[in-house]
Design a protein around this motif. Structure first.
Motif, mmCIF file in Angstrom:
data_model
loop_
_atom_site.group_PDB
_atom_site.id
_atom_site.type_symbol
_atom_site.label_atom_id
_atom_site.label_comp_id
_atom_site.label_asym_id
_atom_site.label_seq_id
_atom_site.Cartn_x
_atom_site.Cartn_y
_atom_site.Cartn_z
ATOM 1 N N ASN A 228 -46.264 18.957 -15.240
ATOM 2 C CA ASN A 228 -45.405 17.876 -15.746
ATOM 3 C C ASN A 228 -46.235 16.825 -16.486
ATOM 4 N N PRO A 229 -46.754 17.157 -17.668
ATOM 5 C CA PRO A 229 -47.620 16.195 -18.359
ATOM 6 C C PRO A 229 -46.918 14.883 -18.702
ATOM 7 N N GLU A 230 -45.613 14.914 -18.945
ATOM 8 C CA GLU A 230 -44.891 13.686 -19.292
ATOM 9 C C GLU A 230 -44.897 12.672 -18.152
ATOM 10 N N LYS A 231 -45.118 13.143 -16.953
ATOM 11 C CA LYS A 231 -45.198 12.240 -15.800
ATOM 12 C C LYS A 231 -46.486 11.409 -15.844
ATOM 13 N N TYR A 232 -47.543 11.964 -16.394
ATOM 14 C CA TYR A 232 -48.852 11.304 -16.404
ATOM 15 C C TYR A 232 -49.229 10.765 -17.780
ATOM 16 N N ILE A 233 -48.874 11.471 -18.818
ATOM 17 C CA ILE A 233 -49.236 11.038 -20.177
ATOM 18 C C ILE A 233 -48.047 10.278 -20.745
ATOM 19 N N LYS A 234 -47.981 8.994 -20.418
ATOM 20 C CA LYS A 234 -46.846 8.165 -20.821
ATOM 21 C C LYS A 234 -47.020 7.549 -22.200
ATOM 22 N N TYR A 235 -48.261 7.354 -22.609
ATOM 23 C CA TYR A 235 -48.509 6.599 -23.841
ATOM 24 C C TYR A 235 -49.405 7.347 -24.813
ATOM 25 N N THR A 236 -48.957 7.392 -26.071
ATOM 26 C CA THR A 236 -49.843 7.807 -27.150
ATOM 27 C C THR A 236 -50.616 6.556 -27.575
ATOM 28 N N SER A 237 -51.575 6.719 -28.428
ATOM 29 C CA SER A 237 -52.311 5.555 -28.934
ATOM 30 C C SER A 237 -51.384 4.596 -29.676
ATOM 31 N N GLU A 238 -50.423 5.160 -30.402
ATOM 32 C CA GLU A 238 -49.481 4.332 -31.141
ATOM 33 C C GLU A 238 -48.622 3.502 -30.187
ATOM 34 N N GLN A 239 -48.255 4.091 -29.058
ATOM 35 C CA GLN A 239 -47.452 3.359 -28.084
ATOM 36 C C GLN A 239 -48.262 2.250 -27.403
ATOM 37 N N VAL A 240 -49.529 2.504 -27.152
ATOM 38 C CA VAL A 240 -50.402 1.457 -26.592
ATOM 39 C C VAL A 240 -50.523 0.319 -27.601
ATOM 40 N N ALA B 284 -52.532 8.117 -14.462
ATOM 41 C CA ALA B 284 -51.623 7.274 -13.675
ATOM 42 C C ALA B 284 -52.181 5.857 -13.528
ATOM 43 N N GLY B 285 -53.467 5.740 -13.293
ATOM 44 C CA GLY B 285 -54.100 4.427 -13.175
ATOM 45 C C GLY B 285 -54.028 3.649 -14.468
ATOM 46 N N PHE B 286 -54.294 4.321 -15.577
ATOM 47 C CA PHE B 286 -54.192 3.658 -16.876
ATOM 48 C C PHE B 286 -52.768 3.153 -17.096
ATOM 49 N N ASN B 287 -51.779 4.023 -16.849
ATOM 50 C CA ASN B 287 -50.374 3.646 -17.057
ATOM 51 C C ASN B 287 -50.019 2.410 -16.244
ATOM 52 N N LYS B 288 -50.372 2.424 -14.980
ATOM 53 C CA LYS B 288 -50.047 1.312 -14.077
ATOM 54 C C LYS B 288 -50.688 0.015 -14.554
ATOM 55 N N VAL C 194 -65.842 20.494 -22.461
ATOM 56 C CA VAL C 194 -65.163 21.629 -23.078
ATOM 57 C C VAL C 194 -64.436 22.379 -21.968
ATOM 58 N N PHE C 195 -63.149 22.515 -22.124
ATOM 59 C CA PHE C 195 -62.341 23.196 -21.122
ATOM 60 C C PHE C 195 -62.547 24.697 -21.243
ATOM 61 N N VAL C 196 -63.065 25.289 -20.191
ATOM 62 C CA VAL C 196 -63.289 26.728 -20.157
ATOM 63 C C VAL C 196 -62.734 27.243 -18.838
ATOM 64 N N GLY C 197 -61.836 28.215 -18.898
ATOM 65 C CA GLY C 197 -61.296 28.781 -17.675
ATOM 66 C C GLY C 197 -60.317 27.845 -17.004
ATOM 67 N N LYS C 198 -60.202 27.987 -15.706
ATOM 68 C CA LYS C 198 -59.239 27.225 -14.921
ATOM 69 C C LYS C 198 -59.889 25.994 -14.295
ATOM 70 N N LEU C 199 -59.161 24.875 -14.325
ATOM 71 C CA LEU C 199 -59.652 23.640 -13.708
ATOM 72 C C LEU C 199 -59.589 23.742 -12.189
ATOM 73 N N ARG C 200 -60.540 23.109 -11.560
ATOM 74 C CA ARG C 200 -60.494 23.017 -10.099
ATOM 75 C C ARG C 200 -59.435 21.985 -9.722
ATOM 76 N N ASP C 201 -58.906 22.099 -8.505
ATOM 77 C CA ASP C 201 -57.919 21.136 -8.017
ATOM 78 C C ASP C 201 -58.467 19.718 -8.089
ATOM 79 N N LYS C 202 -59.717 19.557 -7.745
ATOM 80 C CA LYS C 202 -60.368 18.248 -7.762
ATOM 81 C C LYS C 202 -60.329 17.643 -9.165
ATOM 82 N N ASP C 203 -60.625 18.461 -10.175
ATOM 83 C CA ASP C 203 -60.617 17.975 -11.554
ATOM 84 C C ASP C 203 -59.202 17.661 -12.035
ATOM 85 N N ARG C 204 -58.236 18.514 -11.692
ATOM 86 C CA ARG C 204 -56.839 18.244 -12.058
ATOM 87 C C ARG C 204 -56.379 16.919 -11.452
#
Length: 115
Positions: free
Chosen positions: A91-103, A37-41, A19-29
């Protein structure tokens, strides 16, 4: 599929809170970015390789595609639903390239008889 699953599927799911609460740490981001990115590649690499194979038997070809979808899509859906709405990047479009439908559409192009 093990390389792809290593990016999106984990029993414990590491340090990122369910559950996302507050701000993410850099490590988590960074971890979320790396996982997308790994999934996309890996997905692009598998799609490239699989399109090189031809399975003339229509029934077998469709069965393999269906089995692949049944194996990957539920896991990707869970990953996508969990992390796609978390503000982990400007820039979510840089990392989230595929929806389930696209996969699913990528898998539909596997084993193309015209290849």
């Amino acid at each position: 599929w093990s390389k792809i699953l290593s990016h999106i599927w984990s029993g414990e799911d590491g340090p990122i809170a369910l559950v996302f609460v507050g701000k993410l740490r850099d490590k988590d981001r960074n971890l979320i970015k790396e996982r997308f990115a790994g999934f996309n590649k890996e997905m692009e690499e598998i799609a490239k390789v699989q399109r090189g194979y031809s399975i003339p038997d229509v029934e077998l070809r469709e069965c393999l595609k269906r089995d692949n979808k049944e194996y990957i899509l539920p896991k990707y859906n869970a990953f996508y639903e969990k992390y796609s709405n978390i503000p982990f990047t400007k820039n979510p479009e840089k990392y989230i390239k595929y929806t389930s439908e696209q996969v699913s559409a990528l898998i539909d192009r596997f084993f193309d008889v015209a290849a």
